[in-house]
Design a protein around this motif. Structure first.
Motif, PDB file in Angstrom:
ATOM      1  N   SER A   9      21.021 -29.521  18.388  1.00  0.00           N
ATOM      2  CA  SER A   9      21.202 -28.647  19.552  1.00  0.00           C
ATOM      3  C   SER A   9      20.682 -29.403  20.785  1.00  0.00           C
ATOM      4  O   SER A   9      19.913 -30.375  20.640  1.00  0.00           O
ATOM      5  N   LEU A  10      21.074 -28.952  21.985  1.00  0.00           N
ATOM      6  CA  LEU A  10      20.607 -29.609  23.214  1.00  0.00           C
ATOM      7  C   LEU A  10      19.073 -29.573  23.275  1.00  0.00           C
ATOM      8  O   LEU A  10      18.429 -30.572  23.604  1.00  0.00           O
ATOM      9  N   LYS A  11      18.511 -28.408  22.933  1.00  0.00           N
ATOM     10  CA  LYS A  11      17.035 -28.284  22.988  1.00  0.00           C
ATOM     11  C   LYS A  11      16.367 -29.327  22.095  1.00  0.00           C
ATOM     12  O   LYS A  11      15.423 -30.003  22.492  1.00  0.00           O
ATOM     13  N   ILE A  36       4.610 -37.272  36.664  1.00  0.00           N
ATOM     14  CA  ILE A  36       5.259 -38.516  36.233  1.00  0.00           C
ATOM     15  C   ILE A  36       6.707 -38.528  36.720  1.00  0.00           C
ATOM     16  O   ILE A  36       7.463 -37.588  36.453  1.00  0.00           O
ATOM     17  N   TRP A  37       7.078 -39.593  37.435  1.00  0.00           N
ATOM     18  CA  TRP A  37       8.474 -39.707  37.891  1.00  0.00           C
ATOM     19  C   TRP A  37       9.313 -40.425  36.824  1.00  0.00           C
ATOM     20  O   TRP A  37      10.308 -39.915  36.329  1.00  0.00           O
ATOM     21  N   THR A  38       8.854 -41.633  36.452  1.00  0.00           N
ATOM     22  CA  THR A  38       9.587 -42.416  35.448  1.00  0.00           C
ATOM     23  C   THR A  38       9.150 -41.965  34.066  1.00  0.00           C
ATOM     24  O   THR A  38       8.019 -42.203  33.661  1.00  0.00           O
ATOM     25  N   GLY A  40      10.363 -42.769  31.026  1.00  0.00           N
ATOM     26  CA  GLY A  40      10.533 -43.599  29.830  1.00  0.00           C
ATOM     27  C   GLY A  40      10.717 -45.059  30.140  1.00  0.00           C
ATOM     28  O   GLY A  40       9.938 -45.896  29.729  1.00  0.00           O
ATOM     29  N   THR A  41      11.751 -45.379  30.904  1.00  0.00           N
ATOM     30  CA  THR A  41      12.082 -46.779  31.071  1.00  0.00           C
ATOM     31  C   THR A  41      11.444 -47.362  32.338  1.00  0.00           C
ATOM     32  O   THR A  41      10.703 -46.681  33.038  1.00  0.00           O
ATOM     33  N   ASP A  42      11.761 -48.623  32.637  1.00  0.00           N
ATOM     34  CA  ASP A  42      11.162 -49.277  33.786  1.00  0.00           C
ATOM     35  C   ASP A  42      12.268 -49.667  34.775  1.00  0.00           C
ATOM     36  O   ASP A  42      12.996 -50.627  34.545  1.00  0.00           O
ATOM     37  N   GLY A  89      19.633 -32.830  30.694  1.00  0.00           N
ATOM     38  CA  GLY A  89      19.683 -31.463  30.176  1.00  0.00           C
ATOM     39  C   GLY A  89      18.603 -30.551  30.740  1.00  0.00           C
ATOM     40  O   GLY A  89      18.645 -29.336  30.510  1.00  0.00           O
ATOM     41  N   VAL A  90      17.643 -31.099  31.480  1.00  0.00           N
ATOM     42  CA  VAL A  90      16.547 -30.259  32.010  1.00  0.00           C
ATOM     43  C   VAL A  90      16.781 -30.016  33.506  1.00  0.00           C
ATOM     44  O   VAL A  90      16.721 -30.960  34.315  1.00  0.00           O
ATOM     45  N   ALA A  91      17.038 -28.754  33.851  1.00  0.00           N
ATOM     46  CA  ALA A  91      17.429 -28.419  35.235  1.00  0.00           C
ATOM     47  C   ALA A  91      16.346 -28.810  36.242  1.00  0.00           C
ATOM     48  O   ALA A  91      16.653 -29.325  37.332  1.00  0.00           O
ATOM     49  N   GLY A 115      23.379 -31.113  32.381  1.00  0.00           N
ATOM     50  CA  GLY A 115      24.371 -30.983  31.309  1.00  0.00           C
ATOM     51  C   GLY A 115      23.935 -31.705  30.056  1.00  0.00           C
ATOM     52  O   GLY A 115      22.954 -32.456  30.058  1.00  0.00           O
ATOM     53  N   ASP A 116      24.694 -31.449  29.002  1.00  0.00           N
ATOM     54  CA  ASP A 116      24.469 -32.145  27.733  1.00  0.00           C
ATOM     55  C   ASP A 116      25.316 -33.413  27.765  1.00  0.00           C
ATOM     56  O   ASP A 116      26.552 -33.339  27.795  1.00  0.00           O
ATOM     57  N   ILE A 117      24.664 -34.556  27.767  1.00  0.00           N
ATOM     58  CA  ILE A 117      25.388 -35.825  27.952  1.00  0.00           C
ATOM     59  C   ILE A 117      26.404 -36.069  26.834  1.00  0.00           C
ATOM     60  O   ILE A 117      27.402 -36.745  27.045  1.00  0.00           O
ATOM     61  N   ARG A 118      26.179 -35.489  25.652  1.00  0.00           N
ATOM     62  CA  ARG A 118      27.120 -35.700  24.544  1.00  0.00           C
ATOM     63  C   ARG A 118      28.439 -34.975  24.799  1.00  0.00           C
ATOM     64  O   ARG A 118      29.481 -35.365  24.305  1.00  0.00           O
ATOM     65  N   LYS A 119      28.378 -33.880  25.598  1.00  0.00           N
ATOM     66  CA  LYS A 119      29.610 -33.150  25.942  1.00  0.00           C
ATOM     67  C   LYS A 119      30.196 -33.686  27.234  1.00  0.00           C
ATOM     68  O   LYS A 119      31.390 -33.901  27.356  1.00  0.00           O
TER      69      LYS A 119
HETATM   70  C1  SAM Z   1      12.107 -40.048  27.817  1.00  0.00           C
HETATM   71  S1  SAM Z   1      13.119 -39.218  28.960  1.00  0.00           S
HETATM   72  C2  SAM Z   1      13.759 -40.578  29.909  1.00  0.00           C
HETATM   73  C3  SAM Z   1      14.289 -40.149  31.251  1.00  0.00           C
HETATM   74  C4  SAM Z   1      14.775 -41.275  32.156  1.00  0.00           C
HETATM   75  N1  SAM Z   1      15.829 -42.033  31.560  1.00  0.00           N
HETATM   76  C5  SAM Z   1      13.625 -42.160  32.538  1.00  0.00           C
HETATM   77  O1  SAM Z   1      13.471 -43.237  31.947  1.00  0.00           O
HETATM   78  O2  SAM Z   1      12.839 -41.744  33.407  1.00  0.00           O
HETATM   79  C6  SAM Z   1      14.526 -38.708  28.017  1.00  0.00           C
HETATM   80  C7  SAM Z   1      15.478 -37.790  28.784  1.00  0.00           C
HETATM   81  O3  SAM Z   1      16.668 -37.558  28.019  1.00  0.00           O
HETATM   82  C8  SAM Z   1      17.090 -36.219  28.284  1.00  0.00           C
HETATM   83  N2  SAM Z   1      17.994 -35.785  27.193  1.00  0.00           N
HETATM   84  C9  SAM Z   1      17.797 -35.875  25.863  1.00  0.00           C
HETATM   85  N3  SAM Z   1      18.858 -35.396  25.189  1.00  0.00           N
HETATM   86  C10 SAM Z   1      19.763 -34.998  26.122  1.00  0.00           C
HETATM   87  C11 SAM Z   1      21.076 -34.452  26.057  1.00  0.00           C
HETATM   88  N4  SAM Z   1      21.675 -34.229  24.878  1.00  0.00           N
HETATM   89  N5  SAM Z   1      21.727 -34.174  27.199  1.00  0.00           N
HETATM   90  C12 SAM Z   1      21.123 -34.409  28.405  1.00  0.00           C
HETATM   91  N6  SAM Z   1      19.884 -34.955  28.540  1.00  0.00           N
HETATM   92  C13 SAM Z   1      19.208 -35.239  27.403  1.00  0.00           C
HETATM   93  C14 SAM Z   1      15.784 -35.448  28.361  1.00  0.00           C
HETATM   94  O4  SAM Z   1      15.931 -34.221  29.029  1.00  0.00           O
HETATM   95  C15 SAM Z   1      14.874 -36.430  29.098  1.00  0.00           C
HETATM   96  O5  SAM Z   1      14.882 -36.226  30.486  1.00  0.00           O
END
Ligand code: SAM
Length: 261
Positions: A9-11, A36-38, A40-42, A89-91, A115-119
């Motif tokens: 699921s999206l959640k 936190i702004w970033t 995960g990645t750099d 996916g997080v508004a 949105g859900d990136i998979r859709k």
């Molecule tokens: C670890 S964070 C990295 C965010 C960003 N890429 C960064 O490096 O700052 C992972 C992100 O993936 C998003 N995410 C995970 N599954 C998703 C989905 N199916 N559709 C949309 N967003 C999704 C989460 O909401 C989260 O914001």
């Protein structure tokens, strides 16, 4: 037949990408990561990889899948003049991404949507660069991921993946593959790694500590505000500490730049 990863699921997809197991935590995540702004990645490492390999950087079109609060897209637009489309996916993350774009004067170059990136991916056009910035296996294995996004890449386009891989011959860890295994999955799609940025152990320790302190502080505030949910927040802090331990000792953290062979 290669195994297909079942669709979450999206959640659950969001929770997994944030290294979190309990669904009850989801409503509190924006509060916990508010400093936190970033996520995960750099962004700087991605900018450098692209600067080294792209003939032109201005006007490149970029799709940032799981863009979080837009740290990568906003900085790519600011430094390289790319046109970025971020989806998450997080508004509330998307609200923040739009605010950052305004603050950095790149509103014209950045579009963010929930949105859900998979859709969503199925409705999208092609881009010069597709970024998967520390989102984990949202689309499945590397082979499944690349197969799903490759048709949205312009000729000679790049995929950027921030991920971690298990040190060769190290004891196995759930969710992590060795680089040999990742390479086999990438090559099966006709793509290859053309450049990569490896993060040093010291760099990982520093950024993990910085994020961990912020997460811990906000989680402790929530423990006071919601004493009935203390265990929920304690578990999250504990899981973050454990994940950081893995990231600093058992795996190599890297950003891969992929292109068609
Ligand atoms: C670890 S964070 C990295 C965010 C960003 N890429 C960064 O490096 O700052 C992972 C992100 O993936 C998003 N995410 C995970 N599954 C998703 C989905 N199916 N559709 C949309 N967003 C999704 C989460 O909401 C989260 O914001």
């Amino acid at each position: 037949m290669p195994e297909r990863t079942p669709m979450k699921s999206l959640k659950d997809s969001i929770l997994e990408s944030m290294d979190c197991e309990d669904r009850a935590l989801l409503p509190y995540l924006p509060y916990i990561v508010q400093d936190i702004w970033t996520l995960g990645t750099d962004p700087k490492a991605i900018i450098n990889l692209l600067k080294n390999k792209c003939v032109k950087t201005r006007d490149l079109s970029v799709l940032d899948l799981g863009c979080g609060k837009g740290a990568v897209s906003v900085q790519l637009s600011k430094e390289l003049g790319c046109r970025c489309h971020g989806i998450d996916g997080v508004a509330s993350f998307i609200d923040e991404a739009r605010q950052y774009a305004k603050q950095y004067n790149v509103e014209e170059l950045c579009t963010f949507e929930v949105g859900d990136i998979r859709k969503k991916i199925k409705e999208l056009p092609s881009y010069d660069i597709i970024i998967l910035g520390a989102i984990g296996p949202v689309f499945g294995s590397y082979t499944e991921t690349i197969e799903k996004i490759k048709s949205h890449l312009n000729p000679k386009g790049f995929i950027v993946i921030d991920d971690a891989y298990l040190i060769e011959n190290a004891p196995s860890k759930p969710g992590y593959k060795t680089k040999t295994q990742l390479l086999a999955q990438i090559h099966a799609t006709g793509m290859e790694i053309i450049d990569e940025h490896i993060f040093s152990k010291e760099r990982m320790e520093q950024s993990n500590l910085d994020m961990f302190q912020k997460i811990k502080l906000r989680s402790e505030e929530l423990m006071v505000k919601h004493p009935d949910k203390k265990q929920l927040f304690e578990n999250y802090v504990h899981d973050q500490r454990e994940e950081n331990q893995i990231l600093e000792t058992d795996v190599i953290n890297a950003i891969f730049l992929l292109q068609e062979r």
